[in-house]
Design a protein around this motif. Structure first.
Motif, PDB file in Angstrom:
ATOM      1  N   MET A   1      53.464  28.093 -20.082  1.00  0.00           N
ATOM      2  CA  MET A   1      53.633  26.872 -20.875  1.00  0.00           C
ATOM      3  C   MET A   1      52.330  26.098 -20.912  1.00  0.00           C
ATOM      4  SD  MET A   1      56.319  23.718 -20.350  1.00  0.00           S
ATOM      5  CE  MET A   1      57.727  24.636 -20.958  1.00  0.00           C
ATOM      6  N   LYS A   2      51.951  25.636 -22.123  1.00  0.00           N
ATOM      7  CA  LYS A   2      50.759  24.810 -22.280  1.00  0.00           C
ATOM      8  C   LYS A   2      51.178  23.457 -22.821  1.00  0.00           C
ATOM      9  CE  LYS A   2      46.158  24.666 -24.412  1.00  0.00           C
ATOM     10  NZ  LYS A   2      45.160  25.387 -25.220  1.00  0.00           N
TER      11      LYS A   2
ATOM     12  N   TYR B   1      52.844  28.075 -10.934  1.00  0.00           N
ATOM     13  CA  TYR B   1      53.891  28.510 -11.860  1.00  0.00           C
ATOM     14  C   TYR B   1      53.342  29.026 -13.189  1.00  0.00           C
ATOM     15  CZ  TYR B   1      57.354  26.376  -8.745  1.00  0.00           C
ATOM     16  OH  TYR B   1      58.152  26.059  -7.671  1.00  0.00           O
ATOM     17  N   ASN B   2      52.019  29.212 -13.250  1.00  0.00           N
ATOM     18  CA  ASN B   2      51.384  29.814 -14.425  1.00  0.00           C
ATOM     19  C   ASN B   2      51.566  28.972 -15.685  1.00  0.00           C
ATOM     20  OD1 ASN B   2      49.796  31.797 -15.650  1.00  0.00           O
ATOM     21  ND2 ASN B   2      51.597  32.935 -16.366  1.00  0.00           N
TER      22      ASN B   2
ATOM     23  N   GLU C   1      62.878  23.873 -12.090  1.00  0.00           N
ATOM     24  CA  GLU C   1      62.442  24.428 -10.798  1.00  0.00           C
ATOM     25  C   GLU C   1      61.172  23.743 -10.306  1.00  0.00           C
ATOM     26  OE1 GLU C   1      60.922  28.673  -8.828  1.00  0.00           O
ATOM     27  OE2 GLU C   1      61.934  28.667 -10.779  1.00  0.00           O
ATOM     28  N   GLU C   2      60.239  23.524 -11.214  1.00  0.00           N
ATOM     29  CA  GLU C   2      58.990  22.873 -10.842  1.00  0.00           C
ATOM     30  C   GLU C   2      59.236  21.422 -10.415  1.00  0.00           C
ATOM     31  OE1 GLU C   2      59.562  24.870 -13.258  1.00  0.00           O
ATOM     32  OE2 GLU C   2      57.827  26.054 -13.887  1.00  0.00           O
ATOM     33  N   ALA C   3      60.136  20.754 -11.136  1.00  0.00           N
ATOM     34  CA  ALA C   3      60.474  19.373 -10.777  1.00  0.00           C
ATOM     35  C   ALA C   3      61.089  19.307  -9.390  1.00  0.00           C
ATOM     36  CB  ALA C   3      61.435  18.791 -11.810  1.00  0.00           C
TER      37      ALA C   3
ATOM     38  N   THR D   1      52.777  24.288  -1.964  1.00  0.00           N
ATOM     39  CA  THR D   1      52.137  25.601  -1.855  1.00  0.00           C
ATOM     40  C   THR D   1      52.896  26.514  -0.916  1.00  0.00           C
ATOM     41  OG1 THR D   1      49.971  24.574  -2.268  1.00  0.00           O
ATOM     42  CG2 THR D   1      49.985  26.777  -1.286  1.00  0.00           C
ATOM     43  N   SER D   2      53.320  25.986   0.218  1.00  0.00           N
ATOM     44  CA  SER D   2      54.061  26.775   1.198  1.00  0.00           C
ATOM     45  C   SER D   2      55.416  27.212   0.659  1.00  0.00           C
ATOM     46  CB  SER D   2      54.257  25.959   2.479  1.00  0.00           C
ATOM     47  OG  SER D   2      55.068  26.634   3.401  1.00  0.00           O
ATOM     48  N   ASN D   3      56.125  26.312   0.003  1.00  0.00           N
ATOM     49  CA  ASN D   3      57.451  26.649  -0.515  1.00  0.00           C
ATOM     50  C   ASN D   3      57.397  27.658  -1.634  1.00  0.00           C
ATOM     51  OD1 ASN D   3      58.630  24.901   1.292  1.00  0.00           O
ATOM     52  ND2 ASN D   3      58.946  23.245  -0.172  1.00  0.00           N
ATOM     53  N   VAL D   4      56.399  27.519  -2.522  1.00  0.00           N
ATOM     54  CA  VAL D   4      56.261  28.488  -3.602  1.00  0.00           C
ATOM     55  C   VAL D   4      55.913  29.865  -3.047  1.00  0.00           C
ATOM     56  CG1 VAL D   4      54.905  29.144  -5.642  1.00  0.00           C
ATOM     57  CG2 VAL D   4      55.624  26.764  -5.314  1.00  0.00           C
ATOM     58  N   ALA D   5      55.055  29.900  -2.019  1.00  0.00           N
ATOM     59  CA  ALA D   5      54.693  31.180  -1.390  1.00  0.00           C
ATOM     60  C   ALA D   5      55.904  31.864  -0.783  1.00  0.00           C
ATOM     61  CB  ALA D   5      53.630  30.931  -0.321  1.00  0.00           C
ATOM     62  N   LYS D   6      56.804  31.069  -0.172  1.00  0.00           N
ATOM     63  CA  LYS D   6      58.024  31.643   0.415  1.00  0.00           C
ATOM     64  C   LYS D   6      58.939  32.207  -0.668  1.00  0.00           C
ATOM     65  CE  LYS D   6      58.048  28.513   4.403  1.00  0.00           C
ATOM     66  NZ  LYS D   6      58.738  27.346   5.028  1.00  0.00           N
TER      67      LYS D   6
END
Length: 365
Positions: free
Chosen positions: A1-2, A32-33, A313-315, A357-362
């Motif tokens: 998404m842009k 999240y790209n 999800e990002e929110a 960062t930690s939660n996304v990595a998990k």
């Protein structure tokens, strides 16, 4: 998404908390790209200093061309003696009007980890989760005439509280729609025992309520609502009210969380970019000292991701990170108890980013 985001740092601590918010958005984009493109513009006191107006035309233009707007804070002692039309706050009112941001959402959630920061008893605030909807583009802040007058017997002043029925209808409908996905209760706040505008407001709320038989509607006078927010805040789910009442009640409700520095807000239109900002002021007394609490601004980012971009999800990632750093005991000066370690704006932001960062990595692993 842009997405294109206009950033209005504003005055006082605005640039500091805005920098924190952009740092969080950058991490979300990376993890999240997504791609967020920022355009910076001026609003409020800094715009007065440079352009001799609190709302430059260029600022309006770039906001309208964006997908969303992020605002820090406006105002400060420096501009207090300017005439009304030149005050920094007129820039804020102006951009809300230009973007037709009639729907102001102010969530009030009491964090259990901050219960000791509030002046209220723990048992009163534990479990508080309410949403205040404030009509944002009409009412006494915009009504005309609004002026000082010289009359035969001396100086007089007038402000006008003006509403169209359609303006009341659209915000009340939003309240019922949001209540349907929450706890199905709407409290419509007015002053119908005194004001004709409030009597119309109450009539409209009653009429619209008939279309939502699954949602409970109650009417409450604003002075009683102010008292009930302190006495028993857990009775409320969705509160909806006119511009000035919403301004006052939402600031009062901030003390349920322990600090004005904890409350975010979203201002939405029917079609167009939303504006996201913390409800705290510019705090010029601590500006530039890296002391400001960035969590309200970071929580406003979570609202932007959810309401403007549909990135649930990002929110949630941002919202959960804010909750986690508080549970871990991290505090800025406004929410710290005596003897607790006080983090700077930068340090608190870094803690939030570490958790994201930690939660996304998990999740990825």
């Amino acid at each position: 998404m842009k997405k294109k985001i206009t950033v209005l740092p504003g005055d006082g601590i605005g640039p500091e908390v805005t920098k924190a918010a952009v740092s969080v958005l950058d991490v979300i984009a990376e993890k999240y790209n997504h791609e967020f493109e920022y355009t910076y513009a001026k609003l409020g006191g800094v715009a007065i200093d440079e352009y001799n107006t609190p709302l430059p035309e260029e600022t309006v233009k770039v906001c309208k061309e964006s997908d969303s707007v992020l605002l820090g804070a406006v105002g400060g002692y420096k501009w207090d003696n300017l005439p009304g039309h030149m005050r920094p706050e007129r820039g804020l009112l102006g951009i809300r009007k230009e973007l037709e941001l009639f729907n102001n959402l102010r969530p009030v959630v009491a964090f259990s980890s901050l219960s000791d920061s509030s002046t209220l008893k723990k048992e009163v605030i534990d479990g508080v989760d309410l949403l205040i909807l404030r009509e944002l583009t009409s009412g006494i802040y915009f009504g005309q005439p609004s002026e000082r007058r010289q009359e035969a017997d001396g100086e007089a002043v007038v402000d006008t509280l003006y509403y169209k029925r359609s303006e009341i209808e659209r915000i009340v409908k939003q309240a019922f729609e949001l209540a349907r996905v929450r706890r199905k209760k709407v409290t419509s706040v007015d002053k119908a025992n005194v004001l004709e505008s409030s009597r119309v407001w109450r009539e409209v709320a009653t009429e619209i309520g008939k279309d939502y038989p699954d949602v409970e509607l109650e009417h409450m006078l604003v002075d009683n609502a102010a008292m009930q927010l302190i006495r028993d805040p857990k009775q409320f789910d969705v509160m909806v009210t006119e511009n000035m009442f919403g301004d006052i009640l939402s600031d009062e409700a901030s003390m349920l969380t322990g600090s004005l520095g904890m409350l975010p807000s979203a201002s939405l239109s029917s079609d167009g970019p939303g504006l996201f900002e913390p409800i705290h002021g510019s705090a010029p007394d601590i500006a530039g000292q890296n002391k400001a609490n960035p969590l309200a601004m970071i929580s406003s980012v979570a609202m932007m991701l959810k309401y403007s971009f549909g990135l649930q999800e990002e929110a949630e990632s941002v919202g959960n990170a804010v909750n986690t750093v508080l549970e871990q005991g991290h505090r800025t000066g406004d929410i710290a108890k005596p003897g607790e370690k006080v983090l700077t704006t930068t340090e608190m932001t870094e803690k939030v980013i570490e958790v994201i960062t930690s939660n996304v990595a998990k999740t990825v692993s």
